[in-house]
Design an enzyme around this catalytic site. Structure first.
Site, PDB file in Angstrom:
ATOM      1  N   HIS A  28     -11.026  -3.270   2.960  1.00  0.00           N
ATOM      2  CA  HIS A  28     -11.002  -2.956   4.390  1.00  0.00           C
ATOM      3  C   HIS A  28     -11.827  -1.722   4.759  1.00  0.00           C
ATOM      4  CE1 HIS A  28      -8.170  -0.360   2.477  1.00  0.00           C
ATOM      5  NE2 HIS A  28      -8.106   0.396   3.565  1.00  0.00           N
ATOM      6  N   ASP A  29     -12.359  -1.005   3.762  1.00  0.00           N
ATOM      7  CA  ASP A  29     -13.199   0.175   4.037  1.00  0.00           C
ATOM      8  C   ASP A  29     -14.684  -0.116   3.813  1.00  0.00           C
ATOM      9  OD1 ASP A  29     -10.968   1.809   4.470  1.00  0.00           O
ATOM     10  OD2 ASP A  29     -10.868   2.408   2.359  1.00  0.00           O
ATOM     11  N   ASP A  39       0.859  -1.169   0.000  1.00  0.00           N
ATOM     12  CA  ASP A  39       0.000   0.000   0.000  1.00  0.00           C
ATOM     13  C   ASP A  39       0.900   1.225   0.000  1.00  0.00           C
ATOM     14  OD1 ASP A  39      -2.475   1.483   0.443  1.00  0.00           O
ATOM     15  OD2 ASP A  39      -3.197  -0.381   1.328  1.00  0.00           O
ATOM     16  N   GLU A  72      -6.288   3.891  -5.985  1.00  0.00           N
ATOM     17  CA  GLU A  72      -7.595   4.032  -5.357  1.00  0.00           C
ATOM     18  C   GLU A  72      -8.108   5.402  -5.744  1.00  0.00           C
ATOM     19  OE1 GLU A  72      -9.838   3.987  -1.057  1.00  0.00           O
ATOM     20  OE2 GLU A  72      -8.014   5.126  -1.363  1.00  0.00           O
ATOM     21  N   ASP A 100      -2.993   4.633  -2.420  1.00  0.00           N
ATOM     22  CA  ASP A 100      -4.084   5.158  -1.603  1.00  0.00           C
ATOM     23  C   ASP A 100      -4.518   6.555  -2.068  1.00  0.00           C
ATOM     24  OD1 ASP A 100      -5.586   4.686   0.961  1.00  0.00           O
ATOM     25  OD2 ASP A 100      -4.622   6.569   1.521  1.00  0.00           O
TER      26      ASP A 100
HETATM   27  O1  TEU Z   1      -9.643   5.415   1.772  1.00  0.00           O
HETATM   28  C1  TEU Z   1     -10.112   6.459   0.976  1.00  0.00           C
HETATM   29  C2  TEU Z   1     -11.358   7.065   1.328  1.00  0.00           C
HETATM   30  O2  TEU Z   1     -11.779   8.004   0.697  1.00  0.00           O
HETATM   31  C3  TEU Z   1     -12.073   6.632   2.514  1.00  0.00           C
HETATM   32  O3  TEU Z   1     -12.645   7.769   3.041  1.00  0.00           O
HETATM   33  C4  TEU Z   1     -13.099   5.656   2.167  1.00  0.00           C
HETATM   34  O4  TEU Z   1     -13.792   6.048   1.021  1.00  0.00           O
HETATM   35  C5  TEU Z   1     -14.027   5.608   3.313  1.00  0.00           C
HETATM   36  O5  TEU Z   1     -13.324   5.105   4.381  1.00  0.00           O
HETATM   37  C6  TEU Z   1     -15.173   4.726   3.039  1.00  0.00           C
HETATM   38  O6  TEU Z   1     -15.926   4.748   4.179  1.00  0.00           O
HETATM   39  C7  TEU Z   1      -8.276   5.225   1.882  1.00  0.00           C
HETATM   40  C8  TEU Z   1      -7.982   3.992   2.698  1.00  0.00           C
HETATM   41  O7  TEU Z   1      -8.440   2.867   2.023  1.00  0.00           O
HETATM   42  C9  TEU Z   1      -8.595   4.166   4.053  1.00  0.00           C
HETATM   43  O8  TEU Z   1      -8.472   3.020   4.841  1.00  0.00           O
HETATM   44  C10 TEU Z   1      -7.921   5.340   4.709  1.00  0.00           C
HETATM   45  O9  TEU Z   1      -8.556   5.610   5.924  1.00  0.00           O
HETATM   46  C11 TEU Z   1      -7.961   6.584   3.833  1.00  0.00           C
HETATM   47  O10 TEU Z   1      -7.639   6.326   2.478  1.00  0.00           O
HETATM   48  C12 TEU Z   1      -6.950   7.582   4.319  1.00  0.00           C
HETATM   49  O11 TEU Z   1      -5.661   7.130   4.048  1.00  0.00           O
END
Ligand code: TEU
Length: 554
Positions: A328-329, A98, A255, A201
């Site tokens: 994971h989100d 990542d 992403e 990311d």
């Molecule tokens: O997530 C990007 C992001 O925009 C997040 O706000 C995501 O859309 C949201 O959590 C959905 O509920 C990335 C990573 O995947 C995330 O884990 C990180 O918290 C974020 O960036 C900040 O680095």
């Protein structure tokens, strides 16, 4: 030099703190991952995306990095990391890391120096600006993706710094060429060690329009239009490609939150040399309004089909897709996208979904636990949550009680800890993840849903994924084929076709818990059934959640 190996990859995402704890501290680690590599090899995947293991204060579970060239001690050491990389490569598994470079941690030495020393060379690594009204108000009205203002006042000064995410995640100023050189240096450090690529990311947020102005739009996320695809994004991505990626046999997946199909086409166009593929979130936004996950809306299969068609057609012949239903989100896919999360049809419906999203043009991704049908967690109290985003939303609901009736269900259903509960390996205490109480509660259903049980049951979702992966890797029709939606207006049956010079693949799936007549059945005799989740066979009907995959080789 660049073989584009990723077009034959199936990627498994590991969220390291939740995967496997080898040393009994309740927290996953690198040796734990090493101990499970044979499991991954048996599943059949050939690439791992590892969520961040870098040194970090863990305010956002490692997406806040304080040292890009070292490992967070509870995960292990650089030596462990190298051992893991070697063990993966020995098994024919590649590794992508990542890359979190839209922001650093506020504990990164650059940032610490920047805010404590007015003449620091690192001040220009970040966005540090004078507040309005002698520092009483932030420089503009932008809001953070994690709620609240996107600016934080630097103690004892009138200055503020920008953080699109948590306060502990100050945004890097990519317009400063030194920042871009630092990023390249980080990339080379890991690529020279043998790492095979990166998941980048929030990479589409790195370029911010200057000057950063107040946003008077009605959209709640203020500032978005000034950074979601900033003026120099294309240029900076190409620079990384030209200076770094092009010298290695890498894969990159960006992403890209809130990215349109037109923007996506530019990002992955193979002639433009920027990213190999992107994660757009149009598929996971099908059950919400305006791309805001808290504004839930009823799922319709036809909406999901539209998203698939849109991206498959847009990138055909010019760029490559990523295919995913979890990360994971996101909440778990069990019970989502037309499937059911309980009862006798749970696994069968998950198999139908698996076959539909896997068998298109693109690289499929599987998130840890998805292959055994792990589900959302029914947390009972806020104390059981760990995620910063979840806690912020909860606090917002406490502060503005009026929001509660609208947000409570969405909060429970969509919060990120749903996907972050420890991997369920077996039915022993703490699901075989750890010998002690883990950092986040294990899902109560671990005795029913776990990897050991899934492996023992030859009819399980796990074994279905195993077959799918084997079928996908090296399949020329899927790699080169063109996608078409055979029943775009049908809300019950999903039916797609991939066709190339080598042949055709049909996927036909019933997304209801009732038997359905299907006008595409029976299919022409030239098609051979290669995969299904049903033993029975009826000429014109599909049983509940039945999926059939047919192939015709020329
Ligand atoms: O997530 C990007 C992001 O925009 C997040 O706000 C995501 O859309 C949201 O959590 C959905 O509920 C990335 C990573 O995947 C995330 O884990 C990180 O918290 C974020 O960036 C900040 O680095």
């Amino acid at each position: 030099m660049r073989t584009k190996w990723y077009k034959d990859a199936v990627v498994y995402q590991i969220y390291p703190r939740s995967f496997c704890d080898s040393n009994g501290d309740g927290f996953g680690d690198i040796q734990g991952i090493i101990s499970k590599l044979d499991y991954l090899k048996d599943l059949g995947i050939n690439c791992v995306w590892l969520s961040p293991v870098y040194d970090s204060p863990q305010e956002d579970n490692g997406y806040d990095i304080s040292n890009y060239k070292d490992i967070y001690p509870p995960f292990g050491t650089l030596k462990d990391f190298k051992q893991m990389l070697d063990e993966m490569h020995k098994r024919g598994i590649r590794l992508i890391m990542d890359l979190v470079v839209n922001h650093t941690s506020s504990q990164h030495p650059w940032f610490k120096d920047a805010i404590s020393n007015p003449n620091s060379p690192y001040r220009d690594y970040y966005f540090i600006q004078k507040g309005k009204k002698n520092g009483k108000r932030p420089p503009n009205n932008w809001t953070s993706l994690f709620t609240g203002p996107a600016w934080e006042r630097i103690k004892g000064t009138d200055d503020y710094y920008l953080h699109l995410f948590a306060k502990g995640q100050p945004d890097l100023n990519w317009d400063n060429p030194k920042v871009r050189e630092e990023v390249k240096d980080i990339l080379r450090f890991w690529l020279d060690m043998g790492v095979d690529g990166f998941r980048c990311d929030v990479i589409t947020l790195i370029s911010k329009e200057q000057p950063m102005k107040n946003d008077y739009s009605l959209f709640p996320l203020k500032g978005l239009n000034q950074y979601r695809y900033g003026p120099h994004l294309d240029e900076y991505l190409h620079e990384l490609y030209a200076d770094v990626y092009s010298h290695y046999d890498t894969m990159t997946v960006g992403e890209t939150v809130m990215t349109s199909v037109e923007q996506g086409k530019k990002l992955v166009n193979e002639n433009e040399e920027k990213l190999d593929m992107i994660f757009n979130f149009d598929n996971t936004d099908v059950d919400n309004h305006f791309g805001v996950k808290y504004f839930l809306k009823k799922f319709k299969l036809t909406n999901l089909k539209k998203v698939y068609s849109k991206w498959q057609h847009a990138l055909y012949g010019t760029g490559w897709n990523s295919l995913f239903i979890e990360n994971h989100d996101q909440r778990r896919s069990s019970g989502r996208f037309g499937t059911v999360s309980e009862g006798p049809l749970k696994e069968k419906s998950a198999k139908a979904l698996a076959a539909t999203y896997f068998l298109m043009r693109g690289t499929p991704f599987i998130y840890e636990g998805q292959e055994i049908g792990m589900t959302n967690h029914n947390f009972k109290s806020i104390d059981e949550y760990q995620d910063i985003e979840a806690k912020n939303i909860y606090n917002l609901m406490e502060k503005y009680k009026i929001l509660k009736p609208f947000l409570s269900k969405a909060f429970r259903d969509t919060n990120r800890d749903n996907a972050r509960t420890p991997m369920q390996w077996d039915d022993s205490e703490y699901a075989g993840f750890s010998k002690v109480k883990p950092w986040l509660k294990v899902n109560d259903n671990y005795k029913e849903i776990n990897a050991k049980k899934a492996i023992e049951d030859s009819n399980s979702l796990y074994h279905f994924y195993q077959k799918l992966i084997k079928y996908r890797i090296g399949n020329k029709i899927l790699k080169d084929g063109e996608y078409s939606d055979l029943l775009p207006n049908n809300n019950k049956i999903y039916a797609s076709k991939m066709s190339s010079d080598d042949g055709e693949i049909l996927v036909i799936a019933n997304f209801t818990s009732k038997k359905q007549k299907c006008k595409l059945l029976p299919v022409d005799a030239k098609y051979k059934l290669v995969l299904t989740n049903e033993d029975r066979n009826e000429e014109n009907y599909l049983y509940e959640y039945e999926v059939r995959v047919y192939e015709y080789k020329k």
